[in-house]
Design an enzyme around this catalytic site. Structure first.
Site, PDB file in Angstrom:
ATOM      1  CD1 TRP A  76      -0.309  -1.744   2.956  1.00 55.57           C
ATOM      2  CD2 TRP A  76       0.535   0.279   3.359  1.00 55.57           C
ATOM      3  NE1 TRP A  76       0.430  -1.832   4.096  1.00 55.57           N
ATOM      4  CE2 TRP A  76       0.959  -0.604   4.372  1.00 55.57           C
ATOM      5  CE3 TRP A  76       0.956   1.603   3.410  1.00 55.57           C
ATOM      6  CZ2 TRP A  76       1.778  -0.212   5.416  1.00 55.57           C
ATOM      7  CZ3 TRP A  76       1.770   1.993   4.449  1.00 55.57           C
ATOM      8  CH2 TRP A  76       2.175   1.090   5.435  1.00 55.57           C
ATOM      9  CG  ASN A  77       5.031   1.324   0.677  1.00 55.68           C
ATOM     10  OD1 ASN A  77       4.653   0.362   0.027  1.00 55.68           O
ATOM     11  ND2 ASN A  77       6.287   1.672   0.739  1.00 55.68           N
ATOM     12  CE  LYS A 125      -3.412  -8.738  -3.846  1.00 56.45           C
ATOM     13  NZ  LYS A 125      -3.844  -7.568  -3.053  1.00 56.45           N
ATOM     14  N   GLY A 154       6.404  -6.430  -1.224  1.00 60.65           N
ATOM     15  CA  GLY A 154       5.671  -6.576   0.037  1.00 60.65           C
ATOM     16  C   GLY A 154       6.605  -7.113   1.103  1.00 60.65           C
ATOM     17  CD  GLU A 171      12.715  -5.037  -5.887  1.00 59.01           C
ATOM     18  OE1 GLU A 171      13.285  -4.540  -4.901  1.00 59.01           O
ATOM     19  OE2 GLU A 171      13.306  -5.316  -6.928  1.00 59.01           O
ATOM     20  CB  CYS A 176      10.876  -0.863   0.981  1.00 60.90           C
ATOM     21  SG  CYS A 176      11.277   0.056  -0.501  1.00 60.90           S
ATOM     22  CD  GLU A 208      10.025  -3.345   6.419  1.00 57.37           C
ATOM     23  OE1 GLU A 208       9.281  -4.324   6.276  1.00 57.37           O
ATOM     24  OE2 GLU A 208      10.452  -2.677   5.471  1.00 57.37           O
TER      25      GLU A 208
HETATM   26  P1  NAD Z   1       2.239  -7.383   2.515  1.00 57.59           P
HETATM   27  O1  NAD Z   1       3.306  -8.360   2.201  1.00 57.59           O
HETATM   28  O2  NAD Z   1       1.342  -7.639   3.670  1.00 57.59           O
HETATM   29  O3  NAD Z   1       1.241  -7.212   1.258  1.00 57.59           O
HETATM   30  C1  NAD Z   1       1.745  -6.945  -0.023  1.00 57.59           C
HETATM   31  C2  NAD Z   1       0.727  -7.418  -1.044  1.00 57.59           C
HETATM   32  O4  NAD Z   1       0.616  -8.844  -0.990  1.00 57.59           O
HETATM   33  C3  NAD Z   1      -0.693  -6.873  -0.853  1.00 57.59           C
HETATM   34  O5  NAD Z   1      -1.242  -6.579  -2.123  1.00 57.59           O
HETATM   35  C4  NAD Z   1      -1.426  -8.041  -0.219  1.00 57.59           C
HETATM   36  O6  NAD Z   1      -2.809  -8.056  -0.463  1.00 57.59           O
HETATM   37  C5  NAD Z   1      -0.765  -9.223  -0.898  1.00 57.59           C
HETATM   38  N1  NAD Z   1      -0.871 -10.473  -0.160  1.00 57.59           N
HETATM   39  C6  NAD Z   1      -1.060 -10.648   1.167  1.00 57.59           C
HETATM   40  N2  NAD Z   1      -1.068 -11.959   1.468  1.00 57.59           N
HETATM   41  C7  NAD Z   1      -0.884 -12.621   0.304  1.00 57.59           C
HETATM   42  C8  NAD Z   1      -0.779 -14.000  -0.027  1.00 57.59           C
HETATM   43  N3  NAD Z   1      -0.889 -14.961   0.895  1.00 57.59           N
HETATM   44  N4  NAD Z   1      -0.556 -14.317  -1.316  1.00 57.59           N
HETATM   45  C9  NAD Z   1      -0.429 -13.373  -2.265  1.00 57.59           C
HETATM   46  N5  NAD Z   1      -0.524 -12.042  -2.002  1.00 57.59           N
HETATM   47  C10 NAD Z   1      -0.753 -11.678  -0.732  1.00 57.59           C
HETATM   48  O7  NAD Z   1       2.951  -5.989   2.630  1.00 57.59           O
HETATM   49  P2  NAD Z   1       2.351  -4.612   3.172  1.00 57.59           P
HETATM   50  O8  NAD Z   1       2.236  -4.707   4.642  1.00 57.59           O
HETATM   51  O9  NAD Z   1       1.187  -4.212   2.345  1.00 57.59           O
HETATM   52  O10 NAD Z   1       3.563  -3.624   2.785  1.00 57.59           O
HETATM   53  C11 NAD Z   1       4.659  -3.434   3.562  1.00 57.59           C
HETATM   54  C12 NAD Z   1       5.826  -4.278   3.104  1.00 57.59           C
HETATM   55  O11 NAD Z   1       6.182  -3.997   1.752  1.00 57.59           O
HETATM   56  C13 NAD Z   1       7.054  -3.935   3.916  1.00 57.59           C
HETATM   57  O12 NAD Z   1       7.745  -5.092   4.281  1.00 57.59           O
HETATM   58  C14 NAD Z   1       7.889  -3.108   2.952  1.00 57.59           C
HETATM   59  O13 NAD Z   1       9.236  -3.044   3.236  1.00 57.59           O
HETATM   60  C15 NAD Z   1       7.596  -3.770   1.662  1.00 57.59           C
HETATM   61  N6  NAD Z   1       7.959  -2.889   0.546  1.00 57.59           N
HETATM   62  C16 NAD Z   1       9.059  -3.192  -0.226  1.00 57.59           C
HETATM   63  C17 NAD Z   1       9.453  -2.347  -1.262  1.00 57.59           C
HETATM   64  C18 NAD Z   1      10.648  -2.674  -2.136  1.00 57.59           C
HETATM   65  O14 NAD Z   1      10.710  -2.172  -3.250  1.00 57.59           O
HETATM   66  N7  NAD Z   1      11.603  -3.461  -1.694  1.00 57.59           N
HETATM   67  C19 NAD Z   1       8.719  -1.210  -1.522  1.00 57.59           C
HETATM   68  C20 NAD Z   1       7.626  -0.918  -0.720  1.00 57.59           C
HETATM   69  C21 NAD Z   1       7.250  -1.783   0.305  1.00 57.59           C
END
Ligand code: NAD
Length: 487
Positions: A149-150, A173, A225, A247, A281, A379
């Site tokens: 979401w960020n 998605k 994520g 990522e 991130c 984190e």
């Molecule tokens: P998250 O992993 O909870 O969710 C990310 C996405 O995955 C969402 O769209 C969610 O609906 C989906 N998802 C959740 N469970 C799933 C499953 N079982 N199977 C498939 N998809 C699923 O992450 P968040 O809390 O929304 O975001 C924060 C995280 O994202 C942090 O760890 C952050 O560091 C990371 N992030 C990384 C980068 C990068 O480029 N490295 C950039 C931004 C955020």
């Protein structure tokens, strides 16, 4: 209440199931979103698969694909105020940042528009006189893009840009938290003239994510994520061996030596941990500072933390807005309490202000006597900085690399030789020297260790959405000599 739609196979759909999205600044519902089921995901993937194999897309030249991306870039730039306002409303990210970020979202599409017809194959100087051998770069197929979401518009651009430039089709998605900007962006995809099914955009939670990652028609998954979700994705992708790029998160070190320009380091550290309310991130969440300048740097950071303009994200003067979700605010509060119990000392912040919405103030924890604190390991994804002093360069490097993550690192020093030694020693996908949190479409981005694998940005990212086809063509009219010997 505003209402948003899915975009599947070139049509906007209200969806059978819907949910309310909360405004992080007030905690109140403000918009209605569709909630994708596994069946919706299946329809979207099938549409993407049909589009991948059909003439309107498969028959386009690379130059024509680039033109479509170029049109999309201009539409994004033109819609910047609306997209920025929506992202601010739905995620709480401050308008100052969302407005600036849209400009480089458009730049990412421009960059990949220009790259589309520069994804070249090759001709090989093969070691056989009667053969011509060349390599074709072909799109891998249907791409499943899953984003958190960020920074949804940005994180979508770094996937859609190269995937479309390469000739893939995409099911994207959006996160179930703050999906409005991406659902709005679907209108621009439509207006740009991409054939139906080439880009499909929906939102939903883990169920939709699982259905997408495990779909047998998906050839490639681009995920951003957290690491735990990434493990689910990898397991889901195992069924059809889809290629994956991940990522993930970070616990990035920000290392300040005693010869650094402290004003500059303090500013960069503020950018690294308080900007985007720490929901980045690459957040430089571990400040490692040489003992002699610890107090001088902390004085600057504490003053900044105390004077920061915390307030409604839609005001241009606001510097720190709310977190995206209540859940996130509770989690951060819990991790701070655990860190204090483990010996960390709260220097500033730590308690949410008494106001509606999901606000959390800039917080600094001195972890000098708390080597085992979660604040040095987990984190937080919020505006929480953990500080540890060091004496020598070797100790700085050891502390910096004492993490399972490896996304980013910052180094502040005036010594050129030390900067080079640190760059060599740091285990991180991005190292910033005397700066922090700079990105560009030209520069690859990604992590080591638990921060994932694969790179986004740059030419290599577009190549990553292609597969090489090696073609052998025999130029001799003579009969093939000995059919039982490989030649
Ligand atoms: P998250 O992993 O909870 O969710 C990310 C996405 O995955 C969402 O769209 C969610 O609906 C989906 N998802 C959740 N469970 C799933 C499953 N079982 N199977 C498939 N998809 C699923 O992450 P968040 O809390 O929304 O975001 C924060 C995280 O994202 C942090 O760890 C952050 O560091 C990371 N992030 C990384 C980068 C990068 O480029 N490295 C950039 C931004 C955020």
């Amino acid at each position: 209440m505003e209402r948003f739609c899915h975009y599947i196979d070139g049509a906007f759909e209200e969806g059978a199931a819907r949910f309310s999205s909360l405004d992080p600044a007030t905690g109140a519902p403000w918009a209605e979103m569709p909630l994708a089921s596994a069946a919706d995901v299946d329809r979207a993937v099938r549409a993407a698969d049909r589009a991948f194999r059909s003439a309107p897309w498969a028959g386009l030249t690379a130059t024509a694909r680039g033109r479509l991306l170029s049109r999309l870039a201009e539409l994004v730039a033109g819609a910047a105020p609306r997209l920025a306002a929506l992202e601010t409303r739905d995620t709480g990210k401050i308008i100052r940042e969302t407005s600036a970020q849209i400009a480089y979202v458009a730049d990412y599409y421009r960059y990949y528009a220009g790259l589309a017809d520069k994804i070249e194959g090759a001709h090989l100087p093969i070691d056989k006189p009667d053969m011509e051998v060349w390599l074709r770069r072909e799109p891998v197929g249907v791409v499943a893009a899953v984003v958190p979401w960020n920074s949804q518009l940005f994180l979508a651009a770094v996937k859609l840009g190269p995937a479309l430039a390469a000739g893939c089709t995409v099911v994207l998605k959006a996160s179930e938290d703050g999906p409005a900007p991406l659902l709005e962006f679907a209108r621009l995809v439509d207006a740009a003239g991409f054939p139906p099914g080439v880009v499909n955009i929906l939102t939903g939670g883990p169920e939709a994510g699982q259905a997408l990652a495990s779909h047998p028609l998906v050839a490639r998954i681009a995920f951003t994520g957290g690491p735990e979700t990434a493990r689910h994705i990898v397991r889901a992708a195992a069924a059809n061996l889809a290629q994956i790029s991940l990522e993930l998160g970070g616990k990035s070190p920000f290392v300040v030596f005693d010869d650094a320009d402290l004003d500059s380091a303090a500013n960069a550290q503020v950018a690294g941990i308080f900007a985007a309310t720490g929901q980045s991130c690459v957040a430089g969440s571990r400040l490692l500072v040489q003992r002699g300048v610890k107090d001088a740097l902390l004085d600057r950071l504490v003053a900044r933390a105390q004077s920061v303009a915390l307030g409604p994200p839609d005001r241009m003067e606001t510097e720190v807005g709310p977190l995206c979700t209540r859940r996130q605010r509770e989690r951060i509060g819990g991790l701070i309490a655990q860190s204090v119990a483990a010996g960390a000392r709260l220097i500033v912040g730590g308690t949410p202000p008494d106001r509606p919405g999901f606000y959390f103030p800039p917080t600094i924890l001195d972890c000098s006597d708390a080597p085992g604190a979660p604040a040095l390991r987990e984190e937080f994804f919020g505006p929480v900085l953990s500080v540890v002093p060091f004496d020598s360069e070797a100790e700085a490097l050891r502390l910096a690399n004492a993490t399972d993550y490896g996304l980013a690192a910052g180094v502040f020093t005036r010594s050129l030789t030390r900067a080079h030694r640190m760059v060599r020693g740091l285990r991180a996908g991005v190292v910033w020297v005397n700066t922090y949190r700079a990105v560009s479409p030209v520069a690859p981005f990604g992590g080591f260790g638990l921060s994932g694998y694969g790179r986004e940005g740059g030419l290599a990212a577009a190549l990553d959405y292609t597969a090489v086809k090696t073609v052998w063509l025999r130029t001799s009219d003579d009969p093939i000599p000995d059919p039982f010997v490989m030649r």
